[in-house]
Design an enzyme around this catalytic site. Structure first.
Site, mmCIF file in Angstrom:
data_model
loop_
_atom_site.group_PDB
_atom_site.id
_atom_site.type_symbol
_atom_site.label_atom_id
_atom_site.label_comp_id
_atom_site.label_asym_id
_atom_site.label_seq_id
_atom_site.Cartn_x
_atom_site.Cartn_y
_atom_site.Cartn_z
ATOM 1 N N SER A 73 -9.363 1.615 2.842
ATOM 2 C CA SER A 73 -8.517 2.323 2.056
ATOM 3 C C SER A 73 -7.519 1.486 1.289
ATOM 4 O O SER A 73 -6.694 1.878 0.436
ATOM 5 C CB SER A 73 -8.021 3.400 2.914
ATOM 6 N N LYS A 122 1.079 -1.092 -0.023
ATOM 7 C CA LYS A 122 0.026 0.308 -0.222
ATOM 8 C C LYS A 122 1.036 1.265 -0.058
ATOM 9 O O LYS A 122 1.822 1.564 0.688
ATOM 10 C CB LYS A 122 -0.941 0.073 1.253
ATOM 11 N N SER A 168 -10.368 -0.997 7.101
ATOM 12 C CA SER A 168 -9.441 -0.726 5.741
ATOM 13 C C SER A 168 -8.719 -2.049 5.135
ATOM 14 O O SER A 168 -8.123 -2.094 4.149
ATOM 15 C CB SER A 168 -8.577 0.379 5.757
#
Length: 440
Positions: A152, A83, A176
């Site tokens: 996210s 990420k 997330s």
């Protein structure tokens, strides 16, 4: 409508790469070919023009370093998506934002360095919402490109679900990791708060942020967790089924009717297989918990951005800017109370487990299937209290919505019982997969 390649199962893949049954460079070439086919539609990764060349060079060096299969490290040759709020040597960090990447430069995240030391190769940076908050990126759900993959950790979940990598790193502050894993039909593991060091990661809320893992199955999460989680111990084989608790009341009522109906189907499957399920009133003050979580996360986000926001305010997207401004209004007293509320909630839920004879809490992993469109990444209500309490959570694919999109089951254990959570989850995941396949 969808864009999914053959799943890459981490444990199986590692066994093949370490033994030499599968050639590492050939595997890298295969994955790069998959990316060429899938990425234009799914957009899970940040662009990297020379990805294939870089990876083949790194793979060749890894082969030279470990010619003897018996000496190969535990994640030899595994391709990992990371990420884009993690600092990774050789990659810029943008955090899904338009701010200058120089602001985020620094030492590589120690969890990334651990993966490299264990033999993993970095496939690339995965798309994140802006600063891991609400403003989404371009990533689409591989099961249906017209739907969000969640957030996210959008790119990380989509990359694993699409069959582009067997392992990806995400973070969870509200939902997330668990929610995008549920939306994308894979396994998401959020360890106990603090069990994976969070240095080298652009923070959202330092009191809650937790690094998590996304894989195709529970065995893969357990393999990666053993490398990344501090003090990991191989759990004793789970000879007894865990006693399951359903947190009834206002918390569950936040889920959609469709999610709740399928959850009841999942509960019946577990009960028929011999699992004990107790329904226990819990989270009676869920609105207060949600409010404390929002106050703390927005306040700590404002603190993280205290130097960047005044200078680069125009580069922030509207919802991120609004959250920072809201956080600036939270008083020091409110922050102190919200931080203290975390341990109080954890103690309350773990005491309830002891009193009622519960080993794991179970609930829908999300309030429903992945919403249509890419503007919203979905409701975090099913995940928020567990994140606030810092308890370990796992989602397993457990059903299908009427539109064919995946639904997940969330399992939550007491703090520091991560090993047992994963051991208990594996047979449950197999059971529910069989039932889901039959449902389809």
């Amino acid at each position: 409508m969808g864009m999914i390649m053959e799943p890459l199962l981490l444990a199986k893949l590692v066994a093949e790469l370490r033994s030499g049954q599968r050639d590492l460079c050939a595997f890298v070439e295969e994955v790069c070919e998959r990316i060429e086919v899938v990425e234009p539609s799914v957009q899970a990764f940040l662009p990297e023009p020379e990805r294939a060349g870089r990876l083949l060079y790194e793979a060749a060096r890894l082969q030279q370093r470990f010619p003897d299969p018996a000496q190969r490290p535990p994640l030899y040759g595994v391709l990992v998506g990371v990420k884009d709020i993690f600092r990774v040597d050789g990659f810029l960090t943008r955090a899904g934002s338009q701010l200058p990447p120089e602001l985020f430069a620094g030492n590589e995240a120690s969890c990334v360095s651990r993966l490299r030391k264990a033999g993993a190769l970095i496939l690339g940076k995965t798309v994140t919402t802006e600063f891991a908050s609400d403003e989404s990126g371009p990533t689409r759900n591989p099961h249906n490109l017209e739907h969000t993959p969640g957030g996210s950790s959008s790119g990380s979940a989509a990359a694993v679900a699409a069959g582009l990598c067997p392992l990806a790193l995400g973070t969870q502050t509200a939902g997330s990791v668990i929610r995008p894993a549920a939306f994308c039909g894979i396994v998401g593991f959020k360890p106990t708060y603090g069990r994976i060091a969070a240095d080298g990661v652009i923070p959202y809320s330092v009191s809650i942020d937790t690094i998590g893992l996304l894989t195709q199955d529970v065995a893969g999460s357990a393999l990666a967790a053993a490398v990344l989680c501090s003090g990991w111990k191989t759990p004793v084989s789970a000879t007894q089924r865990p006693r399951l608790g359903v947190p009834g009341g206002p918390y569950l009522r936040q889920a959609s009717e469709e999610a709740l109906l399928d959850f009841e189907r999942q509960v019946r499957i577990l009960e028929r297989a011999g699992y004990s399920v107790k329904r226990v009133g819990a989270f009676s003050d869920i609105q207060a918990i949600n409010s404390s979580h929002r106050q703390l996360t927005s306040a700590e986000m404002a603190q993280v951005h205290a130097n960047w926001f005044p200078v680069h305010q125009a580069r922030y997207r509207p919802r991120t800017a609004a959250k920072i401004r809201a956080g600036q209004q939270v008083s020091a007293e409110q922050i102190t109370l919200a931080r203290a509320g975390r341990s109080c909630l954890r103690l309350e839920m773990e005491t309830l487990m002891q009193q009622k004879g519960i080993d794991l809490w179970i609930s829908p992993a999300a309030a429903g299937p992945a919403p249509a469109g890419l503007v919203q990444t979905g409701d975090t209500a099913m995940n928020r209290p567990w994140s606030y309490a810092g308890m370990p959570a796992l989602t397993i694919s457990a059903g299908k919505a009427a539109n064919g999109l995946p639904l997940g089951l969330q399992l939550v254990a007491p703090a520091m019982a991560d090993e047992q959570l994963l051991a208990w989850a594996e047979p449950m995941a197999v059971l529910l997969k069989i039932a889901t396949d039959h449902q389809a």
